[in-house]
Scaffold this motif. Structure first.
Motif, PDB file in Angstrom:
ATOM      1  N   ALA A 123      -0.103 -17.670  -6.262  1.00  0.00           N
ATOM      2  CA  ALA A 123      -1.229 -17.064  -5.531  1.00  0.00           C
ATOM      3  C   ALA A 123      -1.350 -17.625  -4.119  1.00  0.00           C
ATOM      4  N   VAL A 124      -0.993 -18.906  -3.938  1.00  0.00           N
ATOM      5  CA  VAL A 124      -1.095 -19.558  -2.624  1.00  0.00           C
ATOM      6  C   VAL A 124       0.304 -19.947  -2.169  1.00  0.00           C
ATOM      7  N   LEU A 125       0.718 -19.453  -1.018  1.00  0.00           N
ATOM      8  CA  LEU A 125       2.040 -19.755  -0.469  1.00  0.00           C
ATOM      9  C   LEU A 125       1.946 -20.856   0.578  1.00  0.00           C
ATOM     10  N   PRO A 126       3.034 -21.599   0.785  1.00  0.00           N
ATOM     11  CA  PRO A 126       3.042 -22.585   1.874  1.00  0.00           C
ATOM     12  C   PRO A 126       2.995 -21.876   3.225  1.00  0.00           C
ATOM     13  N   GLN A 127       2.528 -22.601   4.249  1.00  0.00           N
ATOM     14  CA  GLN A 127       2.512 -22.007   5.591  1.00  0.00           C
ATOM     15  C   GLN A 127       3.920 -21.785   6.118  1.00  0.00           C
ATOM     16  N   LEU A 128       4.835 -22.704   5.834  1.00  0.00           N
ATOM     17  CA  LEU A 128       6.219 -22.599   6.312  1.00  0.00           C
ATOM     18  C   LEU A 128       7.157 -22.532   5.116  1.00  0.00           C
ATOM     19  N   VAL A 129       7.969 -21.487   5.066  1.00  0.00           N
ATOM     20  CA  VAL A 129       8.974 -21.335   4.009  1.00  0.00           C
ATOM     21  C   VAL A 129      10.329 -21.179   4.693  1.00  0.00           C
ATOM     22  N   LYS A 130      11.334 -21.981   4.271  1.00  0.00           N
ATOM     23  CA  LYS A 130      12.648 -21.875   4.892  1.00  0.00           C
ATOM     24  C   LYS A 130      13.777 -21.791   3.846  1.00  0.00           C
ATOM     25  N   ALA A 137      10.698 -10.981   4.395  1.00  0.00           N
ATOM     26  CA  ALA A 137       9.965 -12.040   5.091  1.00  0.00           C
ATOM     27  C   ALA A 137       8.548 -11.592   5.417  1.00  0.00           C
ATOM     28  N   ARG A 138       8.400 -10.361   5.870  1.00  0.00           N
ATOM     29  CA  ARG A 138       7.062  -9.862   6.221  1.00  0.00           C
ATOM     30  C   ARG A 138       6.167  -9.747   4.990  1.00  0.00           C
ATOM     31  N   ASP A 139       6.753  -9.463   3.838  1.00  0.00           N
ATOM     32  CA  ASP A 139       5.959  -9.410   2.616  1.00  0.00           C
ATOM     33  C   ASP A 139       5.380 -10.800   2.295  1.00  0.00           C
ATOM     34  N   ILE A 176       4.717 -13.082   4.521  1.00  0.00           N
ATOM     35  CA  ILE A 176       3.673 -13.300   5.529  1.00  0.00           C
ATOM     36  C   ILE A 176       2.376 -12.615   5.089  1.00  0.00           C
ATOM     37  N   ARG A 177       2.472 -11.390   4.592  1.00  0.00           N
ATOM     38  CA  ARG A 177       1.280 -10.660   4.133  1.00  0.00           C
ATOM     39  C   ARG A 177       0.589 -11.399   2.999  1.00  0.00           C
ATOM     40  N   ARG A 178       1.378 -12.137   2.206  1.00  0.00           N
ATOM     41  CA  ARG A 178       0.828 -12.827   1.042  1.00  0.00           C
ATOM     42  C   ARG A 178       0.334 -14.239   1.368  1.00  0.00           C
ATOM     43  N   GLY A 179       0.413 -14.650   2.640  1.00  0.00           N
ATOM     44  CA  GLY A 179      -0.223 -15.906   3.006  1.00  0.00           C
ATOM     45  C   GLY A 179       0.628 -16.919   3.732  1.00  0.00           C
ATOM     46  N   ALA A 180       1.946 -16.731   3.783  1.00  0.00           N
ATOM     47  CA  ALA A 180       2.778 -17.633   4.585  1.00  0.00           C
ATOM     48  C   ALA A 180       2.497 -17.373   6.066  1.00  0.00           C
ATOM     49  N   GLU A 181       2.721 -18.385   6.904  1.00  0.00           N
ATOM     50  CA  GLU A 181       2.506 -18.223   8.342  1.00  0.00           C
ATOM     51  C   GLU A 181       3.806 -18.127   9.127  1.00  0.00           C
ATOM     52  N   LEU A 182       4.856 -18.778   8.634  1.00  0.00           N
ATOM     53  CA  LEU A 182       6.176 -18.712   9.263  1.00  0.00           C
ATOM     54  C   LEU A 182       7.233 -18.698   8.170  1.00  0.00           C
ATOM     55  N   VAL A 183       8.020 -17.648   8.145  1.00  0.00           N
ATOM     56  CA  VAL A 183       9.145 -17.548   7.211  1.00  0.00           C
ATOM     57  C   VAL A 183      10.425 -17.593   8.033  1.00  0.00           C
ATOM     58  N   THR A 184      11.268 -18.558   7.733  1.00  0.00           N
ATOM     59  CA  THR A 184      12.544 -18.702   8.425  1.00  0.00           C
ATOM     60  C   THR A 184      13.663 -18.554   7.410  1.00  0.00           C
ATOM     61  N   VAL A 185      14.512 -17.551   7.606  1.00  0.00           N
ATOM     62  CA  VAL A 185      15.625 -17.297   6.688  1.00  0.00           C
ATOM     63  C   VAL A 185      16.909 -17.677   7.408  1.00  0.00           C
ATOM     64  N   SER A 186      17.501 -18.789   7.008  1.00  0.00           N
ATOM     65  CA  SER A 186      18.728 -19.238   7.661  1.00  0.00           C
ATOM     66  C   SER A 186      19.931 -18.496   7.087  1.00  0.00           C
ATOM     67  N   GLN A 187      20.883 -18.192   7.962  1.00  0.00           N
ATOM     68  CA  GLN A 187      22.048 -17.390   7.570  1.00  0.00           C
ATOM     69  C   GLN A 187      23.338 -18.021   8.085  1.00  0.00           C
ATOM     70  N   GLY A 188      23.412 -19.361   7.948  1.00  0.00           N
ATOM     71  CA  GLY A 188      24.629 -20.068   8.317  1.00  0.00           C
ATOM     72  C   GLY A 188      24.922 -19.952   9.799  1.00  0.00           C
ATOM     73  N   GLU A 189      26.203 -19.801  10.119  1.00  0.00           N
ATOM     74  CA  GLU A 189      26.603 -19.792  11.530  1.00  0.00           C
ATOM     75  C   GLU A 189      26.124 -18.549  12.268  1.00  0.00           C
ATOM     76  N   ARG A 190      25.671 -17.520  11.538  1.00  0.00           N
ATOM     77  CA  ARG A 190      25.118 -16.330  12.193  1.00  0.00           C
ATOM     78  C   ARG A 190      23.812 -16.652  12.899  1.00  0.00           C
ATOM     79  N   VAL A 204       9.985 -15.267  11.305  1.00  0.00           N
ATOM     80  CA  VAL A 204       8.980 -14.209  11.247  1.00  0.00           C
ATOM     81  C   VAL A 204       7.588 -14.812  11.103  1.00  0.00           C
ATOM     82  N   THR A 205       6.647 -14.349  11.946  1.00  0.00           N
ATOM     83  CA  THR A 205       5.228 -14.657  11.803  1.00  0.00           C
ATOM     84  C   THR A 205       4.480 -13.327  11.668  1.00  0.00           C
ATOM     85  N   ALA A 206       3.166 -13.404  11.623  1.00  0.00           N
ATOM     86  CA  ALA A 206       2.376 -12.175  11.525  1.00  0.00           C
ATOM     87  C   ALA A 206       2.498 -11.321  12.776  1.00  0.00           C
TER      88      ALA A 206
END
Length: 321
Positions: free
Chosen positions: A183-190, A214-216, A218-232, A237-239
Motif C-alpha cells: 500500500a505504501v511505496l518508497p519515495q525512490l525505487v531503483k 514507471a509512471r504507474d 509514481i501514481r501509486r506513491g513513489a516519487e522517483l523511479v529509476t530503471v537502469s538498463q546497463g550500458e544503454r 521518472v517523476t510525477a
C-alpha cells in the motif's frame, strides 16, 4: 567530533566479494586467473562507502557475521562510515565475481547468506526504529537472507515513511515484488529492467512499456523511479518529468556495484535538492566512475564532474514516439 549521519543504509545480507580477473575464461574448463581481490560488499555497504567518498556523513546497518566482520570494520574505518551493524553468529556469505575483460562482462555467483534468527531480526528492527540522530534518508538495499520474511522491506518502508523519512529501495526478487505491491511505496525505487519485469510479472519490451510501468509506480506513491538498463543508460521518472540518461564511454574495470553507485548518486542529489536533469547526470556519473575502479570507490570530484558533463540526457517521452 564526528558529524551526525544524514543517511542510514540497510544491508540485511552483506557479502565478502571475491573478484577474480579471468580474461577469456571458459565454462567447464580449467582456467588461469590473472588477479584476485576481496572486498567487503553488499549493496547497502557499497552505497554507504560511495556516499562517504562523496563527502556525505553516513551510517550503515544490517546483519553481519562475527566470524569475518574484520574486512567490513576496516572498510568502515577507512571510509568514515558509522558502523551500526548487528553482529550475529557465523560468517557473512562470499560472492564470487568473475571479471572477463576480453569479453567485457562480469559473472556473479552469490551464496544465500546466514540464516537469521528471530532475535537477530528483532535487533535489526530495533536499530531501524531508533536510527542515529540526524538520519533523514534510509536506503534499504540488497537481497534478504534466509529467515527474513519477503515482506520485510515492504513493512519497513511503510513504517519509515510514517516517521517522515525519505526511503530508497534497491532490491530484487520476492522482496521487490512485495514492496511494489504494498500500500505504501518508497519515495525512490531503483530496479534494473530485468528486476522490474520479474517484480511486475510481465515483459517490458519497448521504451513506452517501461515508461508506463514507471509512471504507474509514481501514481501509486513513489516519487522517483529509476530503471537502469546497463550500458544503454537509465530511465528516470517523476510525477512531472521523464528523462533518459546515457552514460559516457569509460574504461571498465568491473561492472560490480554500478547500480549501487547510481543509488548513491540519486541519494546525494536528493540531499542537495537537485532537479531531475542534474540528478540524472550525477547518478550516471557516479555509476560510470565506479566501474573504472575495483571495489566500492568513486573517482575524485573533478573527474565525476567531467563525467556528468558528458552524460546525454533527453526526454523519455520523445523516445516513445
Amino acid at each position: 567530533m564526528s558529524v551526525p549521519p544524514r543517511v542510514l543504509t540497510v544491508t540485511p545480507n552483506p557479502a565478502l566479494d571475491l573478484t577474480v580477473q579471468a580474461g577469456g575464461w571458459q565454462r567447464g574448463e580449467v582456467n588461469a586467473a590473472q588477479a584476485a581481490q576481496q572486498d567487503a560488499g553488499g549493496k547497502g555497504v557499497n552505497v554507504a562507502a560511495l556516499l562517504a567518498d562523496w563527502g556525505v556523513s553516513v551510517a550503515a546497518t544490517g546483519l553481519l557475521g562475527r566470524d569475518n566482520a574484520a574486512p567490513f570494520e576496516t572498510l568502515f574505518r577507512e571510509k568514515g562510515v558509522i558502523d551500526e551493524f548487528v553482529r550475529v553468529p557465523g560468517a557473512a556469505r562470499v560472492g564470487l565475481k568473475i571479471v572477463d575483460r576480453t569479453r567485457g562482462d562480469t559473472t556473479d555467483l552469490n551464496l544465500p547468506g546466514l540464516t537469521v534468527s528471530a532475535r537477530a531480526l528483532a535487533d535489526l528492527q530495533a536499530t531501524l526504529r531508533a536510527p542515529p540522530p540526524g538520519v533523514n534518508v534510509v536506503a534499504l538495499c540488497g537481497s534478504l537472507p534466509p529467515g527474513v520474511p519477503t515482506t520485510f522491506y515492504a513493512e519497513e518502508v511503510a513504517r519509515l515513511r510514517g516517521q517522515g523519512r525519505f526511503v530508497a529501495l534497491d532490491t530484487s526478487g520476492q522482496a521487490l515484488h512485495a514492496a511494489l505491491h504494498a500500500a505504501v511505496l518508497p519515495q525512490l525505487v531503483k530496479p534494473n529492467i530485468h528486476e522490474l519485469e520479474a517484480a511486475l510479472g510481465r515483459s517490458l519490451t519497448t521504451e513506452a512499456e517501461v515508461l508506463a510501468a514507471a509512471r504507474d509506480l509514481i501514481r501509486r506513491g513513489a516519487e522517483l523511479v529509476t530503471v537502469s538498463q546497463g550500458e544503454r543508460g537509465a530511465l528516470l521518472v517523476t510525477a512531472h518529468e521523464a528523462l533518459f540518461a546515457r552514460p559516457p564511454r569509460v574504461t571498465v574495470q568491473s561492472t560490480v556495484g554500478a547500480g549501487d553507485a547510481m543509488v548513491a548518486g540519486l541519494i546525494s542529489a536528493h540531499l542537495d535538492g537537485l532537479g531531475l536533469q542534474s540528478a540524472a547526470r550525477r547518478a550516471t556519473a557516479f555509476s560510470a566512475g565506479s566501474i573504472t575502479r575495483l571495489g566500492a570507490h568513486l573517482p575524485p570530484h573533478a573527474e565525476l564532474d567531467a563525467l556528468a558533463a558528458q552524460v546525454q540526457v533527453e526526454s523519455a517521452d520523445a523516445l516513445t514516439h
